[in-house]
Design a protein around this motif. Structure first.
Motif, PDB file in Angstrom:
ATOM      1  N   LEU A 131      13.754 -28.714  -8.141  1.00  0.00           N
ATOM      2  CA  LEU A 131      13.139 -27.653  -8.933  1.00  0.00           C
ATOM      3  C   LEU A 131      11.825 -27.182  -8.326  1.00  0.00           C
ATOM      4  N   ASP A 132      11.043 -28.109  -7.792  1.00  0.00           N
ATOM      5  CA  ASP A 132       9.785 -27.722  -7.145  1.00  0.00           C
ATOM      6  C   ASP A 132      10.028 -26.736  -6.016  1.00  0.00           C
ATOM      7  N   SER A 133      11.076 -26.972  -5.242  1.00  0.00           N
ATOM      8  CA  SER A 133      11.354 -26.056  -4.131  1.00  0.00           C
ATOM      9  C   SER A 133      11.974 -24.751  -4.621  1.00  0.00           C
ATOM     10  N   VAL A 134      12.765 -24.810  -5.685  1.00  0.00           N
ATOM     11  CA  VAL A 134      13.399 -23.597  -6.225  1.00  0.00           C
ATOM     12  C   VAL A 134      12.356 -22.648  -6.808  1.00  0.00           C
ATOM     13  N   LEU A 135      11.391 -23.188  -7.530  1.00  0.00           N
ATOM     14  CA  LEU A 135      10.443 -22.346  -8.253  1.00  0.00           C
ATOM     15  C   LEU A 135       9.081 -22.222  -7.579  1.00  0.00           C
ATOM     16  N   THR A 136       8.996 -22.549  -6.302  1.00  0.00           N
ATOM     17  CA  THR A 136       7.743 -22.380  -5.582  1.00  0.00           C
ATOM     18  C   THR A 136       7.372 -20.908  -5.557  1.00  0.00           C
ATOM     19  N   GLY A 137       6.123 -20.609  -5.852  1.00  0.00           N
ATOM     20  CA  GLY A 137       5.639 -19.231  -5.786  1.00  0.00           C
ATOM     21  C   GLY A 137       6.158 -18.343  -6.893  1.00  0.00           C
ATOM     22  N   ILE A 138       6.361 -18.905  -8.078  1.00  0.00           N
ATOM     23  CA  ILE A 138       6.882 -18.107  -9.192  1.00  0.00           C
ATOM     24  C   ILE A 138       6.004 -16.892  -9.481  1.00  0.00           C
ATOM     25  N   GLY A 139       4.714 -17.033  -9.308  1.00  0.00           N
ATOM     26  CA  GLY A 139       3.810 -15.918  -9.587  1.00  0.00           C
ATOM     27  C   GLY A 139       4.019 -14.729  -8.679  1.00  0.00           C
ATOM     28  N   ASP A 140       4.645 -14.953  -7.536  1.00  0.00           N
ATOM     29  CA  ASP A 140       4.905 -13.859  -6.602  1.00  0.00           C
ATOM     30  C   ASP A 140       6.207 -13.125  -6.903  1.00  0.00           C
ATOM     31  N   LEU A 141       6.992 -13.642  -7.829  1.00  0.00           N
ATOM     32  CA  LEU A 141       8.262 -12.996  -8.158  1.00  0.00           C
ATOM     33  C   LEU A 141       8.009 -11.705  -8.925  1.00  0.00           C
ATOM     34  N   ASP A 142       9.016 -10.853  -8.970  1.00  0.00           N
ATOM     35  CA  ASP A 142       8.847  -9.552  -9.612  1.00  0.00           C
ATOM     36  C   ASP A 142       8.904  -9.605 -11.135  1.00  0.00           C
ATOM     37  N   SER A 143       9.524 -10.648 -11.695  1.00  0.00           N
ATOM     38  CA  SER A 143       9.617 -10.730 -13.155  1.00  0.00           C
ATOM     39  C   SER A 143       9.933 -12.158 -13.591  1.00  0.00           C
ATOM     40  N   LEU A 144       9.673 -12.414 -14.860  1.00  0.00           N
ATOM     41  CA  LEU A 144      10.068 -13.712 -15.424  1.00  0.00           C
ATOM     42  C   LEU A 144      11.585 -13.821 -15.479  1.00  0.00           C
ATOM     43  N   SER A 145      12.259 -12.700 -15.563  1.00  0.00           N
ATOM     44  CA  SER A 145      13.722 -12.707 -15.559  1.00  0.00           C
ATOM     45  C   SER A 145      14.242 -13.299 -14.249  1.00  0.00           C
ATOM     46  N   THR A 146      13.626 -12.940 -13.143  1.00  0.00           N
ATOM     47  CA  THR A 146      14.015 -13.488 -11.842  1.00  0.00           C
ATOM     48  C   THR A 146      13.772 -14.994 -11.813  1.00  0.00           C
ATOM     49  N   ALA A 147      12.612 -15.427 -12.306  1.00  0.00           N
ATOM     50  CA  ALA A 147      12.285 -16.855 -12.335  1.00  0.00           C
ATOM     51  C   ALA A 147      13.258 -17.618 -13.230  1.00  0.00           C
ATOM     52  N   GLU A 148      13.563 -17.057 -14.400  1.00  0.00           N
ATOM     53  CA  GLU A 148      14.508 -17.699 -15.320  1.00  0.00           C
ATOM     54  C   GLU A 148      15.883 -17.810 -14.668  1.00  0.00           C
ATOM     55  N   GLY A 149      16.287 -16.766 -13.964  1.00  0.00           N
ATOM     56  CA  GLY A 149      17.569 -16.791 -13.259  1.00  0.00           C
ATOM     57  C   GLY A 149      17.615 -17.881 -12.207  1.00  0.00           C
ATOM     58  N   LEU A 150      16.516 -18.071 -11.455  1.00  0.00           N
ATOM     59  CA  LEU A 150      16.458 -19.133 -10.448  1.00  0.00           C
ATOM     60  C   LEU A 150      16.581 -20.509 -11.099  1.00  0.00           C
ATOM     61  N   LEU A 151      15.883 -20.691 -12.212  1.00  0.00           N
ATOM     62  CA  LEU A 151      15.954 -21.956 -12.943  1.00  0.00           C
ATOM     63  C   LEU A 151      17.387 -22.223 -13.409  1.00  0.00           C
ATOM     64  N   LEU A 152      18.010 -21.217 -13.998  1.00  0.00           N
ATOM     65  CA  LEU A 152      19.368 -21.401 -14.512  1.00  0.00           C
ATOM     66  C   LEU A 152      20.389 -21.530 -13.385  1.00  0.00           C
ATOM     67  N   ASP A 153      20.151 -20.897 -12.247  1.00  0.00           N
ATOM     68  CA  ASP A 153      21.028 -21.104 -11.081  1.00  0.00           C
ATOM     69  C   ASP A 153      21.000 -22.570 -10.661  1.00  0.00           C
ATOM     70  N   HIS A 154      19.790 -23.153 -10.667  1.00  0.00           N
ATOM     71  CA  HIS A 154      19.654 -24.581 -10.336  1.00  0.00           C
ATOM     72  C   HIS A 154      20.448 -25.432 -11.331  1.00  0.00           C
ATOM     73  N   VAL A 155      20.285 -25.152 -12.625  1.00  0.00           N
ATOM     74  CA  VAL A 155      20.994 -25.934 -13.642  1.00  0.00           C
ATOM     75  C   VAL A 155      22.503 -25.769 -13.462  1.00  0.00           C
ATOM     76  N   ARG A 156      22.947 -24.547 -13.224  1.00  0.00           N
ATOM     77  CA  ARG A 156      24.388 -24.323 -13.041  1.00  0.00           C
ATOM     78  C   ARG A 156      24.901 -25.064 -11.802  1.00  0.00           C
ATOM     79  N   ALA A 157      24.103 -25.106 -10.728  1.00  0.00           N
ATOM     80  CA  ALA A 157      24.516 -25.817  -9.511  1.00  0.00           C
ATOM     81  C   ALA A 157      24.687 -27.313  -9.769  1.00  0.00           C
ATOM     82  N   HIS A 158      23.989 -27.829 -10.766  1.00  0.00           N
ATOM     83  CA  HIS A 158      24.060 -29.254 -11.125  1.00  0.00           C
ATOM     84  C   HIS A 158      24.574 -29.428 -12.554  1.00  0.00           C
ATOM     85  N   VAL A 159      25.440 -28.532 -12.988  1.00  0.00           N
ATOM     86  CA  VAL A 159      25.861 -28.527 -14.386  1.00  0.00           C
ATOM     87  C   VAL A 159      26.463 -29.867 -14.810  1.00  0.00           C
ATOM     88  N   ASP A 160      27.229 -30.515 -13.952  1.00  0.00           N
ATOM     89  CA  ASP A 160      27.812 -31.809 -14.323  1.00  0.00           C
ATOM     90  C   ASP A 160      26.733 -32.869 -14.518  1.00  0.00           C
TER      91      ASP A 160
END
Length: 182
Positions: free
Chosen positions: A63-92
């Motif tokens: 997660l630290d590597s996925v969400l590095t530089g969140i403040g530089d992203l264009d929106s919280l929607s993008t950050a939320e999507g990255l977080l949920l992509d990580h969760v989906r990648a490890h859904v099991d």
């Protein structure tokens, strides 16, 4: 940390993730994590106190590597999507950590990572803060509330069996206070 210790830590993290993808984390034993990682119990206990703690450490590192530089992203929607992509990648793994709520160390990691990301977002975008939270205690409350709510929403998403990140992102952001999204 010396290179040998780093290799051991990585082997343990990988073993915990691999094993937790196959069955509930509460069923993992120290002995089987050690076997899968090719390390001794002594080495295990130098890095973690239980398999679930090791799993939480492995997820935090990703997660630290996925969400590095969140403040530089264009929106919280993008950050939320990255977080949920990580969760989906490890859904099991995440579903295996539901007991029925996320195991405390895993939940704590998610909440801390989300809270740190929100803090960084507010630092980079101070114009979105409403006057009601312009002091540090109020800001800390707002961040803790948003982080806890996000993790609770992720738990519901995991239990639902849904896999659509776009839908989950929209649902979580729709439930968020409007000022976060300015």
């Amino acid at each position: 940390m010396d290179p040998r210790s780093m290799r051991s830590r990585e082997a343990l993290r990988r073993a915990a993730l691999d094993l937790a993808a196959g069955r509930p984390v509460a069923e993992l034993s120290v002995a089987e994590v050690c076997r899968a990682a090719g390390v001794t119990r002594d080495t295990f206990y130098r890095h973690a106190d239980a398999p679930v703690s090791l799993l939480a450490d492995a997820l935090r590192a990703e997660l630290d590597s996925v969400l590095t530089g969140i403040g530089d992203l264009d929106s919280l929607s993008t950050a939320e999507g990255l977080l949920l992509d990580h969760v989906r990648a490890h859904v099991d793994v995440y579903r295996g950590a539901l007991q029925p709520s996320l195991a405390a160390p895993v939940r704590d990691v998610l909440e801390r990572v989300v809270a740190a990301g929100l803090e960084e977002w507010l630092e980079r975008h101070p114009e979105i803060e409403p006057p009601a939270i312009d002091d540090l205690p109020s800001r800390a409350i707002a961040v803790a509330y948003a982080a806890g709510g996000t993790v609770a929403a992720i738990e519901v998403w995991l239990r639902s069996g849904a896999a659509d990140v776009t839908w989950a992102t929209r649902a979580i952001l729709a439930a968020s206070p409007e000022w976060w999204l300015r």
